[in-house]
Each structure stands twice: as structure tokens, then as C-alpha cells.
Design a protein around this motif. Structure first.
Motif, mmCIF file in Angstrom:
data_model
loop_
_atom_site.group_PDB
_atom_site.id
_atom_site.type_symbol
_atom_site.label_atom_id
_atom_site.label_comp_id
_atom_site.label_asym_id
_atom_site.label_seq_id
_atom_site.Cartn_x
_atom_site.Cartn_y
_atom_site.Cartn_z
ATOM 1 N N ASP A 1 0.692 -1.087 0.132
ATOM 2 C CA ASP A 1 0.017 -0.038 -0.041
ATOM 3 C C ASP A 1 0.919 1.354 0.098
ATOM 4 O OD1 ASP A 1 -1.862 2.060 0.396
ATOM 5 O OD2 ASP A 1 -2.660 1.222 2.169
ATOM 6 N N ASP A 2 1.040 1.873 -1.172
ATOM 7 C CA ASP A 2 1.879 3.118 -1.138
ATOM 8 C C ASP A 2 1.245 4.308 -0.424
ATOM 9 O OD1 ASP A 2 3.991 2.063 -2.879
ATOM 10 O OD2 ASP A 2 2.788 2.283 -4.559
ATOM 11 N N GLU A 3 -0.031 4.156 -0.590
ATOM 12 C CA GLU A 3 -0.349 5.635 0.414
ATOM 13 C C GLU A 3 -0.338 5.175 1.940
ATOM 14 O OE1 GLU A 3 -4.689 6.179 -0.166
ATOM 15 O OE2 GLU A 3 -4.391 6.087 -2.402
ATOM 16 N N ALA A 4 -0.216 4.149 2.469
ATOM 17 C CA ALA A 4 -0.092 3.760 3.787
ATOM 18 C C ALA A 4 1.406 4.308 4.072
ATOM 19 C CB ALA A 4 -0.181 2.369 4.205
ATOM 20 N N ASP A 5 2.448 3.810 3.201
ATOM 21 C CA ASP A 5 3.635 4.052 3.214
ATOM 22 C C ASP A 5 4.017 5.396 3.274
ATOM 23 O OD1 ASP A 5 6.721 2.909 2.786
ATOM 24 O OD2 ASP A 5 6.441 4.114 0.876
ATOM 25 N N ALA A 6 3.393 6.351 2.458
ATOM 26 C CA ALA A 6 3.631 7.690 2.395
ATOM 27 C C ALA A 6 3.150 8.285 3.683
ATOM 28 C CB ALA A 6 2.811 8.354 1.290
ATOM 29 N N ALA A 7 2.025 7.870 4.314
ATOM 30 C CA ALA A 7 1.624 8.247 5.771
ATOM 31 C C ALA A 7 2.553 7.878 6.767
ATOM 32 C CB ALA A 7 0.325 7.768 5.816
ATOM 33 N N LEU A 8 3.088 6.654 6.667
ATOM 34 C CA LEU A 8 4.188 6.148 7.690
ATOM 35 C C LEU A 8 5.343 6.974 7.432
ATOM 36 C CD1 LEU A 8 5.080 4.200 9.770
ATOM 37 C CD2 LEU A 8 5.836 2.729 7.726
ATOM 38 N N ARG A 9 5.982 7.413 6.311
ATOM 39 C CA ARG A 9 7.252 8.142 6.102
ATOM 40 C C ARG A 9 7.071 9.394 6.712
ATOM 41 N NH1 ARG A 9 10.785 5.997 1.644
ATOM 42 N NH2 ARG A 9 11.668 7.921 1.747
ATOM 43 N N ALA A 10 6.063 9.823 6.422
ATOM 44 C CA ALA A 10 5.551 11.592 6.954
ATOM 45 C C ALA A 10 5.331 11.344 8.627
ATOM 46 C CB ALA A 10 4.418 11.893 6.581
ATOM 47 N N MET A 11 4.926 10.254 8.894
ATOM 48 C CA MET A 11 4.814 10.305 10.648
ATOM 49 C C MET A 11 6.096 10.185 11.063
ATOM 50 S SD MET A 11 4.359 7.829 13.349
ATOM 51 C CE MET A 11 4.373 6.469 12.506
ATOM 52 N N VAL A 12 6.797 9.166 10.578
ATOM 53 C CA VAL A 12 8.300 9.000 11.153
ATOM 54 C C VAL A 12 9.222 10.023 10.888
ATOM 55 C CG1 VAL A 12 10.473 7.633 10.625
ATOM 56 C CG2 VAL A 12 8.300 6.246 10.881
ATOM 57 N N GLU A 13 9.229 10.614 9.831
ATOM 58 C CA GLU A 13 9.887 11.800 9.434
ATOM 59 C C GLU A 13 9.650 12.898 10.635
ATOM 60 O OE1 GLU A 13 10.108 13.448 5.664
ATOM 61 O OE2 GLU A 13 10.453 11.268 4.790
ATOM 62 N N GLN A 14 8.670 13.212 10.880
ATOM 63 C CA GLN A 14 7.887 14.172 11.746
ATOM 64 C C GLN A 14 8.482 13.861 13.175
ATOM 65 O OE1 GLN A 14 3.634 14.892 11.900
ATOM 66 N NE2 GLN A 14 3.938 16.676 13.322
ATOM 67 N N GLN A 15 8.124 12.742 13.612
ATOM 68 C CA GLN A 15 8.584 12.257 15.143
ATOM 69 C C GLN A 15 10.190 12.445 15.128
ATOM 70 O OE1 GLN A 15 7.549 8.085 16.126
ATOM 71 N NE2 GLN A 15 8.431 8.285 17.980
ATOM 72 N N ILE A 16 11.008 11.846 14.223
ATOM 73 C CA ILE A 16 12.464 12.011 14.577
ATOM 74 C C ILE A 16 12.820 13.475 14.197
ATOM 75 C CG2 ILE A 16 14.653 11.451 13.359
ATOM 76 C CD1 ILE A 16 13.192 9.087 14.939
ATOM 77 N N GLU A 17 12.263 14.342 13.643
ATOM 78 C CA GLU A 17 12.841 15.631 13.292
ATOM 79 C C GLU A 17 12.262 16.207 14.807
ATOM 80 O OE1 GLU A 17 14.259 18.879 11.901
ATOM 81 O OE2 GLU A 17 13.994 17.108 10.786
ATOM 82 N N SER A 18 11.233 16.011 15.395
ATOM 83 C CA SER A 18 10.754 16.608 16.746
ATOM 84 C C SER A 18 11.758 16.014 17.966
ATOM 85 C CB SER A 18 9.414 16.562 16.983
ATOM 86 O OG SER A 18 9.064 15.102 17.161
#
Length: 125
Positions: A58-75
Motif C-alpha cells: 500500500d503506497d498510500e500507507a507507506d507515504a503516511a508512515l514515512r511522513a509520521m516517522v520523519e515528523q517524529q524523528i525531526e521533533s
């Protein structure tokens, strides 16, 4: 001064080397990996897992997971977050760097360090 990720963080005398002092500037970032790199690795693992199980990915779920991980690691790589968890000895104003360095050198001069292993500190090669 800037971002410090993974092995480079340890190579620059990270906590694993038991430094006597470890300060951060407000612009610093520190994490196991950069946000995009970690999100990419997790995406690759999830994609390979789906392929091994014969499931569509699921590429849409992948994009959502990537965005969530990037935001969490950034913060969680920001200096106030890390300093609050005692990963360093504090966040200092860059304008106070010489003063803080002078205080640290004074402490080093007046209190010799025996080191964790019989008096030997970190060896630089």
C-alpha cells in the motif's frame, strides 16, 4: 553545531565515549539516523516484508508512515528534547561558548580525570 547522526555522532565523541562535557547549541540535532533516512529504511523493510508474504504493498500507507516517522524523528532530534532526557550537559547560547569552554577547561585543570578504565581517556587516532 549542526546535525549529528549515527556513527558520526559517536565518532565526534558522543556519550558512548564518556566525554567529560557534552553541550549542544540551539541549532543542533542528534539522532540515530536522519529523518528521511530512517523513514526510507522502514519503508524498504515494510515493502520487502509485504513482498515476502505475497501481499500487495500500500503506497498510500507507506507515504503516511514515512511522513509520521520523519515528523517524529525531526521533533525528537531537537536539542531541548534531547537535553531534557540528559543526552547532553545542556543547551548553551553560541555566544557563551567561550565562557562555557573556559569553565570546562578550568574544571579539567583542577580535577584530573581518572577515566573509566584505569586512567585512560578516549584515544584519538
Amino acid at each position: 553545531m549542526g546535525a549529528s547522526y549515527g556513527a558520526g555522532h559517536y565518532g565526534m565523541c558522543g556519550r558512548a565515549y564518556d566525554p567529560r562535557f557534552l553541550f549542544a547549541w540551539p541549532s543542533a540535532k542528534s539522532a540515530v539516523m536522519g529523518p528521511q533516512q530512517l523513514a526510507g529504511v522502514l519503508s524498504i523493510v515494510a515493502r520487502q516484508s509485504a513482498a515476502a508474504k505475497g501481499r500487495p504493498y500500500d503506497d498510500e500507507a507507506d507515504a503516511a508512515l514515512r511522513a509520521m516517522v520523519e515528523q517524529q524523528i525531526e521533533s525528537e532530534s531537537l536539542p531541548m528534547f534531547l537535553s531534557g532526557r540528559l543526552y547532553d550537559d545542556g543547551v548553551i547560547d553560541p555566544r557563551d561558548t567561550r565562557t562555557v569552554l573556559g569553565l570546562c577547561l578550568s574544571a579539567v585543570h583542577t580535577a584530573p580525570y581518572q577515566g573509566a578504565r584505569g586512567g585512560f581517556g578516549v584515544f584519538r587516532m
